[in-house]
Write an enzyme that holds these catalytic residues in place. Structure first.
Site, PDB file in Angstrom:
ATOM      1  N   THR A  89       0.721  -1.414  -0.054  1.00 12.63           N
ATOM      2  CA  THR A  89      -0.128  -0.181  -0.108  1.00 12.63           C
ATOM      3  C   THR A  89       1.290   1.481   0.194  1.00 12.63           C
ATOM      4  O   THR A  89       0.670   2.360  -1.165  1.00 12.63           O
ATOM      5  CB  THR A  89      -1.022  -0.077   0.949  1.00 12.63           C
ATOM      6  OG1 THR A  89      -2.114  -0.817   1.236  1.00 12.63           O
ATOM      7  CG2 THR A  89      -1.483   1.166   1.395  1.00 12.63           C
ATOM      8  N   ASN A 130      -5.546  -9.252  -8.671  1.00 17.64           N
ATOM      9  CA  ASN A 130      -5.373 -10.119  -7.710  1.00 17.64           C
ATOM     10  C   ASN A 130      -6.186 -10.706  -7.158  1.00 17.64           C
ATOM     11  O   ASN A 130      -6.131 -11.721  -6.425  1.00 17.64           O
ATOM     12  CB  ASN A 130      -5.214  -9.467  -6.208  1.00 17.64           C
ATOM     13  CG  ASN A 130      -5.984  -7.235  -6.302  1.00 17.64           C
ATOM     14  OD1 ASN A 130      -5.819  -6.936  -7.143  1.00 17.64           O
ATOM     15  ND2 ASN A 130      -6.746  -7.726  -5.067  1.00 17.64           N
ATOM     16  N   GLN A 144       1.541  -9.107  -6.512  1.00  7.04           N
ATOM     17  CA  GLN A 144       0.804 -10.905  -6.785  1.00  7.04           C
ATOM     18  C   GLN A 144       2.098 -11.223  -7.931  1.00  7.04           C
ATOM     19  O   GLN A 144       2.075 -12.575  -7.822  1.00  7.04           O
ATOM     20  CB  GLN A 144      -0.379 -10.479  -6.927  1.00  7.04           C
ATOM     21  CG  GLN A 144      -1.545  -9.997  -6.135  1.00  7.04           C
ATOM     22  CD  GLN A 144      -1.919 -10.645  -4.915  1.00  7.04           C
ATOM     23  OE1 GLN A 144      -1.325 -12.388  -4.793  1.00  7.04           O
ATOM     24  NE2 GLN A 144      -1.924 -10.467  -4.255  1.00  7.04           N
ATOM     25  N   SER A 173       5.643  -6.698  -1.621  1.00  9.78           N
ATOM     26  CA  SER A 173       5.340  -6.530  -0.042  1.00  9.78           C
ATOM     27  C   SER A 173       5.406  -7.974   0.323  1.00  9.78           C
ATOM     28  O   SER A 173       5.106  -8.990  -0.349  1.00  9.78           O
ATOM     29  CB  SER A 173       3.899  -6.743  -0.215  1.00  9.78           C
ATOM     30  OG  SER A 173       2.253  -6.713   0.732  1.00  9.78           O
ATOM     31  N   HIS A 213       4.481  -9.584   2.833  1.00 12.64           N
ATOM     32  CA  HIS A 213       3.415 -11.157   3.376  1.00 12.64           C
ATOM     33  C   HIS A 213       2.856 -11.741   1.858  1.00 12.64           C
ATOM     34  O   HIS A 213       2.353 -12.912   2.663  1.00 12.64           O
ATOM     35  CB  HIS A 213       2.679 -10.223   4.210  1.00 12.64           C
ATOM     36  CG  HIS A 213       1.440  -9.676   3.963  1.00 12.64           C
ATOM     37  ND1 HIS A 213       0.466 -10.050   3.913  1.00 12.64           N
ATOM     38  CD2 HIS A 213       1.443  -8.012   3.855  1.00 12.64           C
ATOM     39  CE1 HIS A 213      -0.462  -8.816   3.062  1.00 12.64           C
ATOM     40  NE2 HIS A 213      -0.155  -7.691   3.315  1.00 12.64           N
ATOM     41  N   THR A 219      12.702   5.828  10.941  1.00  9.34           N
ATOM     42  CA  THR A 219      13.342   5.008  11.366  1.00  9.34           C
ATOM     43  C   THR A 219      13.255   3.362  10.704  1.00  9.34           C
ATOM     44  O   THR A 219      12.162   2.897  10.309  1.00  9.34           O
ATOM     45  CB  THR A 219      13.583   4.846  12.835  1.00  9.34           C
ATOM     46  OG1 THR A 219      13.741   5.881  13.428  1.00  9.34           O
ATOM     47  CG2 THR A 219      14.429   3.535  13.661  1.00  9.34           C
ATOM     48  N   CYS A 270      -9.026  -6.875   1.171  1.00 11.86           N
ATOM     49  CA  CYS A 270      -9.568  -5.619   1.739  1.00 11.86           C
ATOM     50  C   CYS A 270     -11.417  -4.900   1.443  1.00 11.86           C
ATOM     51  O   CYS A 270     -11.071  -4.265   2.671  1.00 11.86           O
ATOM     52  CB  CYS A 270      -8.310  -4.109   1.638  1.00 11.86           C
ATOM     53  SG  CYS A 270      -7.419  -5.003   0.085  1.00 11.86           S
TER      54      CYS A 270
HETATM   55  C1  LIG Z   1      -2.404  -6.477  -6.486  1.00 13.53           C
HETATM   56  C2  LIG Z   1      -2.263  -5.479  -4.778  1.00 13.53           C
HETATM   57  N1  LIG Z   1      -1.421  -4.772  -4.391  1.00 13.53           N
HETATM   58  C3  LIG Z   1      -0.905  -4.261  -2.989  1.00 13.53           C
HETATM   59  C4  LIG Z   1      -1.494  -4.788  -2.061  1.00 13.53           C
HETATM   60  C5  LIG Z   1      -1.839  -4.607  -0.620  1.00 13.53           C
HETATM   61  O1  LIG Z   1      -0.279  -4.686  -0.128  1.00 13.53           O
HETATM   62  P1  LIG Z   1      -0.503  -4.540   1.257  1.00 13.53           P
HETATM   63  O2  LIG Z   1      -1.200  -5.255   2.083  1.00 13.53           O
HETATM   64  O3  LIG Z   1       1.299  -5.084   1.360  1.00 13.53           O
HETATM   65  O4  LIG Z   1      -0.060  -2.936   2.074  1.00 13.53           O
HETATM   66  C6  LIG Z   1      -1.693  -6.123  -2.733  1.00 13.53           C
HETATM   67  C7  LIG Z   1      -2.866  -6.924  -1.290  1.00 13.53           C
HETATM   68  O5  LIG Z   1      -3.968  -7.372  -1.181  1.00 13.53           O
HETATM   69  C8  LIG Z   1      -2.416  -6.331  -3.882  1.00 13.53           C
HETATM   70  O6  LIG Z   1      -2.701  -7.598  -3.896  1.00 13.53           O
END
Ligand SMILES: Cc1ncc(COP(=O)(O)O)c(C=O)c1O
Length: 380
Positions: free
Chosen positions: A70, A149, A178, A198, A200, A236, A322
């Protein structure tokens, strides 16, 4: 538990967690501090950046550590829009971006920027001709998702990058969140200026991400504060999170060499099996990423399906994590031209390298039994 919600998040690798713990305990100093504890943390951060750069095949100066996808998307999009607004206020994106990009563009529109939202085909990808046509003299940015995604569809990033080479003043941002470890992307070959990752989503920890920023590009920083991360991201540094992320990235890339075919086999088996279930419609196109399958069962609420799977210890999701708490139809499926009913009944299955053929067989067997019986109740 059968965990088939890996596009929402992945289970962290034990090695990534161990790396995080070790870096947190042994390298707790602030990399900006001048004493040995600070220097030690700074050295680890430098080393981590070099490793990340080697894995992404870019220069260490081009790697920026952030808090996740994000933030990376926000920084690339707003950072470019603000930095170059005296040259132009027109931006290009698509109808099927992740909320962290899409809503950023909506915000920028409120601030007086003009945004072209490119339509997509039935297969969830932009048309090359539309990209070409949308570029104007005042365009400063094209920002596109690589692997969708929700659907697993793949935008032709390299082709678009080539087109943008003819427009050197138009910067190119790619949301590769993704795609990491699933669909390769050569950042240099594709002429990408900014690319979001990202941790995670590839078995690292939440709260860490990266933004590739091609050398020679300029961004307006989002946070006021210190001069960390080449003066582009004050705060930081999360040394432990970044180090764990790079560990996970290396492991993911190694797994990808061996196991991408395994992912394709499992999702292909699912797609084939779903063809024989009455009432099921496949939303994922045939040209797709190896790990995501999205299907709809019009007439059945996706929450009911998700819950029914959940009772069996199988975890899937409706749309992106989300937005899954909102009952509206999927913006992405609507943009592909699917009916309201179909767009409101999408279920996403998303795999990781850790999933097994046995898990997929269990999932298929249960799906074949559960969907007809739920439909029978609804159609009574
Ligand atoms: C294509 C895509 N972009 C951005 C994000 C956002 O990543 P984060 O959860 O690390 O903020 C996601 C999360 O689902 C995603 O699938």
């Amino acid at each position: 538990m059968i965990y088939f919600d890996n596009s929402a998040t992945t289970r962290p690798y034990k090695e990534a967690v161990d790396t995080f713990v070790k870096a947190t305990v042994d390298f707790f100093g602030n990399p900006s501090s001048l004493h040995p504890a600070g220097k030690q943390a700074e050295r680890l951060l430098v080393q981590t950046r070099e490793r990340a750069a080697a894995l992404l095949r870019v220069h260490p100066k081009e790697v920026l550590f952030t808090s996740g996808g994000t933030e990376s998307n926000n920084l690339a999009i707003k950072g470019t829009a603000y930095q170059h607004q005296s040259r132009g206020k027109h931006l290009i994106t698509s109808e099927v971006e992740h909320a962290s990009s899409y809503e950023t563009f909506k915000q920028l529109e409120q601030e007086g920027f003009t945004v072209t939202y490119l339509p997509v085909s039935r297969f969830g990808i932009v048309h090359i001709e539309d990209v070409k046509k949308a570029i104007r003299p005042d365009t400063t940015l094209v920002s596109l998702i690589h692997v969708n995604n929700e659907l697993g569809s793949i935008n032709p990033i390299e082709v678009i990058g080539k087109i943008l080479q003819e427009h050197p003043k138009v910067l190119f941002h790619v949301d590769h969140v993704q795609g990491v470890g699933k669909v390769p992307l050569d950042l240099k070959k594709a002429n990408v200026d900014f690319c979001s990752l990202s941790s995670h989503k590839f078995h690292g920890l939440k709260g860490s991400g990266m933004l590739y920023t091609r050398s020679g590009t300029k961004l307006s920083p989002m946070f006021a504060g210190g001069s960390q991360e080449h003066q582009l991201r004050a705060g930081t540094e999360n040394v432990a999170g970044a180090t764990a992320m790079v560990k996970a990235l290396r492991m993911t890339q190694e797994a990808a060499w061996e196991k991408t075919d395994h992912l394709y086999r499992m999702t292909e088996k699912l797609i084939e099996a779903l063809k024989s279930v009455d009432g099921v419609y496949m939303n994922t196109p045939s040209e797709r990423a190896p790990h995501i399958v999205n299907f709809s069962v019009p007439g059945l609420k996706p929450e009911v399906l998700v819950q029914s799977y959940g009772e069996k210890g199988i975890y899937v999701s409706t749309k992106s994590a989300c937005s899954s708490k909102f009952a509206e139809p999927s913006r992405v499926l609507l943009a592909c031209g699917f009916s309201h009913e179909r767009a409101a009944s999408g279920v996403r299955v998303s795999l990781s390298f850790e999933n097994t053929e046995e898990e997929m067989s269990t999932f298929i067997d249960y799906t074949k039994e559960m969907i007809p019986s739920l439909l029978k109740v609804v159609n009574k």
